[in-house]
Every structure is written in structure tokens, then in C-alpha cells.
Scaffold this motif. Structure first.
Motif, PDB file in Angstrom:
ATOM      1  N   ALA A  23       0.823  -1.198   0.000  1.00  0.00           N
ATOM      2  CA  ALA A  23       0.000   0.000   0.000  1.00  0.00           C
ATOM      3  C   ALA A  23       0.865   1.259   0.000  1.00  0.00           C
ATOM      4  N   LYS A  24       1.972   1.225   0.752  1.00  0.00           N
ATOM      5  CA  LYS A  24       2.884   2.367   0.769  1.00  0.00           C
ATOM      6  C   LYS A  24       3.488   2.595  -0.618  1.00  0.00           C
ATOM      7  N   GLU A  25       3.850   1.493  -1.297  1.00  0.00           N
ATOM      8  CA  GLU A  25       4.478   1.597  -2.616  1.00  0.00           C
ATOM      9  C   GLU A  25       3.557   2.257  -3.631  1.00  0.00           C
ATOM     10  N   ILE A  26       2.260   1.948  -3.557  1.00  0.00           N
ATOM     11  CA  ILE A  26       1.342   2.464  -4.577  1.00  0.00           C
ATOM     12  C   ILE A  26       0.687   3.775  -4.171  1.00  0.00           C
ATOM     13  N   GLY A  27       1.054   4.298  -2.978  1.00  0.00           N
ATOM     14  CA  GLY A  27       0.597   5.636  -2.606  1.00  0.00           C
ATOM     15  C   GLY A  27      -0.682   5.715  -1.811  1.00  0.00           C
TER      16      GLY A  27
END
Length: 407
Positions: A23-27
Motif C-alpha cells: 500500500a505504501k508503494e502504490i501511494g
């Protein structure tokens, strides 16, 4: 960076820790404070936003074939005249070399794809070169290109060789116009080593086998596919290796290890482009009298069963060349019906299992269109110590020798 577009059922199967990192990677905002259900919904919504923001892809030669490749509308008329084999304005100054596989457009133009996947290194091919060299989908093209001053695109200016033959030499007959032969011996899994190398040794040259390798979540087959490809190269095959669903940090590592292409984003447009080009390139190798092997890891990432069956259909033996196809499929992801259709099209269906941090073939569970003789011998070797089994097969020239020793 591109991301795999997961379905909601796939998102629900991801552990909460891994899901928060993704989730952090995709914003996604504030993923560490969300409960799992809210996080799943947020990830799903964000992935849909990413999917919708992607550019509309260009169309390729066959029906649904789609991939984001060079925009041919950027090629000016002046460039077309300068880089056309029939034009008096043709220029060949300041050229660089390129080697890749030809992929056609519907319009008659095409590109030379340096990898199986579309990249910024691809070179635009004018329809004049397609006609003059009689280029087919998957041809290996060696040529020279220039960078356009008007559009900054790489544009082919000269063809030197097609499929390692001089461009002036006549083409070999199309693979679909020659007589194909059915494999005339069973795919026996007798091996020098009681492991995955059995698959490479069991596929005789010029036999045209279709091999579906099944496994579950306990087995990661990326390294297996590279090992299999290396073993097939030792046997004399020209190997095309495609790994689908690879983590982005492993793409460059696997490419250096010998994969022709690795694909993290497994949207249909990218998967179809890569699988079709691998399949067509193998056909061109066989037409020239070579023995091609296609190794595709993670076919569960391809939703088009017709395309997979067409890939299997390309496996063949002729009087000059052959195509052998190896495909791995995760049975935990694919539906039973889809696996059943693929098994019906395959000649052999070995089952992979993970044992002691290594991948081996479960010969007892494997389905082969042959007698069970090989499986029985190898099954006995499986339950012996590794040293004893290795000593037996190393000193036996054939299965019969091993059987006599094991009595």
C-alpha cells in the motif's frame, strides 16, 4: 514504476504486513493505521486508479494483441522517405546497430523489439522494409538504425540479416506449410540427477514435446525455469525464456541470469505481447532448421486460455527443425477447468514439489503419456539417500541397468 493489478480476492489473500508495504508503494495514505478490511478496499481503489491512468495501448497484428509500444503516429512523412529502402532520399549516415525480434503493426509497419516486451530501445520499421525483406512476426533481425531529428524515435535504416541469413537469400518455407510429425517415443523421465534436470534430459531433440509443469504456492519456480533453460541450452536448443509475475527487484537479476524477458506488470496487454513474440520467434527458429525451446514461467498470469493453447500448438517436429514448449502453472491460482484444458493439450504433466530448499519432480504424482516404467524406477530412487541414488544413476547407462541394480 508499474504494479500488478490484483483482484479483490487476491488482495484478501495477502498477509496484513505485506499488504501495508504494498500500500505504501502504490501511494495509499495512512496504511499503517487501517484495519485489514479498510486497507483491502483502499488498495483495491488505488490500483483501479493506477489502471485507469495508464495510456491507451497501440494495437498489434493479431486480434486482441495489445502493448504500449512506439507510437507510429510520431513518425513523420519526411522520416518515412529518408528511411525507406525504395526511396531516392534514403540515408545511411551515422547509423547504430540493433538486433531484435520483429513485431508487426496492423498497418504494415512494425518494430524491432530488443526484448520480448516493448521497451524504449525498440526500433520503428517502415513498411517498405517489411515488404522488401518479407519480414514475419518473430523474425530475428540484425540491422542499423538512426535517431530521427524530428521525432527522436529510433528508425530502421538498413537490414543486414534476417534469422542469421543474408537478407537477399530466399526464405525457408513457413512452419505451417510443412509436414509435422508426432513424437515417436514417450517422454521418459530418466535422468543423470534425480531432480529438475530430468526434464531437460527427457526432452529429445527434434521431438516437439508439450510439457506442462504444475506446482502450488510452496514452490517458487523462477530459478527452476532459468536452470531448465540452461540445461536445454547444453543439449543444443535455442532457448527463449519468459518469466511472468516477477518481483521488480528481481527483474534485472534474472535478466542477467539468462531470462529473455521478466514481467512484473501482468496486465493482459503486456502478457499477450510477450507470449506471442516468444511463440512466433520459436517458429522462425524451427523454419531455419534449428531446435527451439520456449520456457514460460508463471502461465497462470495469462488469462487467455486460447493463447496458451496456441502456444502449445506451436510445439512440433519437422524433417528439419522443432519447437518444444515448457510451461509452469500454479494450481492454487488457476481454475480446475483451465488446468484440465492445458493438461489435455500437453504431452507430459510433471508435478513440482519443494524438498529441503530445492525443487524436485514428484514422479509418482506426475502424469505422462507413456508407461509408468520410468516413474517406478525414479520413485524408488527418491526414497534412497542422495549419495546412493546419485551413485546408481551415475554408473548406469540406461534405465534397464538401473533396474537390474535395484533388484
Amino acid at each position: 514504476m508499474t504494479f500488478k493489478i490484483y483482484s479483490m480476492s487476491e488482495i484478501r489473500g495477502i498477509p496484513i504486513g505485506s499488504l501495508r508495504e504494498f500500500a505504501k508503494e502504490i501511494g495509499v495514505k495512512g496504511p499503517t493505521t487501517m484495519p485489514k478490511e479498510a486497507l483491502e478496499n483502499a488498495v483495491y481503489v488505488r490500483l483501479k486508479e493506477i489502471e485507469e491512468s495508464r495510456k491507451a495501448p497501440s494495437e498489434l497484428m493479431h486480434g486482441k494483441s495489445r502493448a504500449e509500444i512506439l507510437d507510429k503516429s510520431l513518425v513523420t512523412e519526411n522520416d518515412r522517405e529518408k528511411f525507406d529502402p525504395y526511396s531516392p532520399k534514403r540515408t545511411t549516415a551515422g547509423l547504430e546497430t540493433v538486433t531484435g525480434r520483429f513485431r508487426p503493426y496492423v498497418s504494415g509497419d512494425g518494430i524491432i523489439s530488443v526484448r520480448l516486451l516493448p521497451t524504449s530501445e525498440d526500433v520503428f520499421v517502415n513498411s517498405g522494409f517489411v515488404e522488401s525483406a518479407q519480414l514475419k512476426y518473430g523474425d530475428k533481425v540484425e540491422g542499423r538504425f538512426a535517431v530521427s531529428e524530428e521525432s527522436s524515435l529510433k528508425i530502421l535504416a538498413e537490414i543486414v540479416k534476417v534469422n542469421d541469413r543474408d537478407v537477399s537469400e530466399p526464405r525457408r518455407p513457413d512452419l505451417n506449410s510443412v509436414e509435422r510429425f508426432i513424437p515417436d517415443e514417450p517422454l521418459g523421465l530418466w535422468s543423470v540427477h534425480n531432480d529438475i534436470r530430468a526434464l531437460a534430459l527427457a526432452a529429445p531433440l527434434k521431438k516437439g514435446w508439450r510439457v506442462l509443469v504444475t506446482h502450488d504456492f510452496t514452490v517458487s519456480t523462477e530459478d527452476f525455469s532459468l536452470r531448465l533453460a540452461a540445461d536445454l541450452k547444453e543439449r543444443g536448443y535455442e532457448v527463449i525464456t519468459l518469466c511472468l509475475g516477477v518481483a521488480p527487484e528481481k527483474e534485472s537479476i534474472m535478466a542477467e541470469a539468462g531470462a529473455d524477458s521478466c514481467l512484473f506488470d501482468v496486465e493482459e496487454k503486456f502478457v499477450r505481447a510477450a507470449v506471442e513474440l516468444a511463440s512466433q520467434s520459436a517458429c522462425r527458429i524451427a523454419e531455419e532448421g534449428g531446435d527451439a525451446a520456449v520456457v514460460i514461467d508463471g502461465i497462470e498470469n495469462c488469462d487467455d486460455n486460447l493463447l496458451i493453447r496456441k502456444l502449445f500448438a506451436n510445439a512440433c517436429k519437422t524433417d528439419k527443425g522443432s519447437v518444444t514448449v515448457f510451461v509452469t502453472a500454479n494450481t492454487d491460482i488457476m481454475e480446475k477447468r483451465d488446468i484440465g484444458l492445458l493438461r489435455a493439450a500437453a504431452d507430459a504433466c510433471p508435478v513440482l514439489v519443494g524438498r529441503n530448499l530445492d525443487i524436485t519432480v514428484d514422479y509418482a504424482a506426475s502424469v505422462l503419456k507413456s508407461d509408468l516404467h520410468d516413474c517406478q524406477v525414479l520413485n524408488r530412487l527418491r526414497f534412497m539417500s542422495a549419495e546412493a541414488a546419485s551413485a546408481i544413476v551415475a554408473n548406469c547407462a540406461s534405465r534397464d541397468d538401473a533396474e537390474r541394480l535395484l533388484k
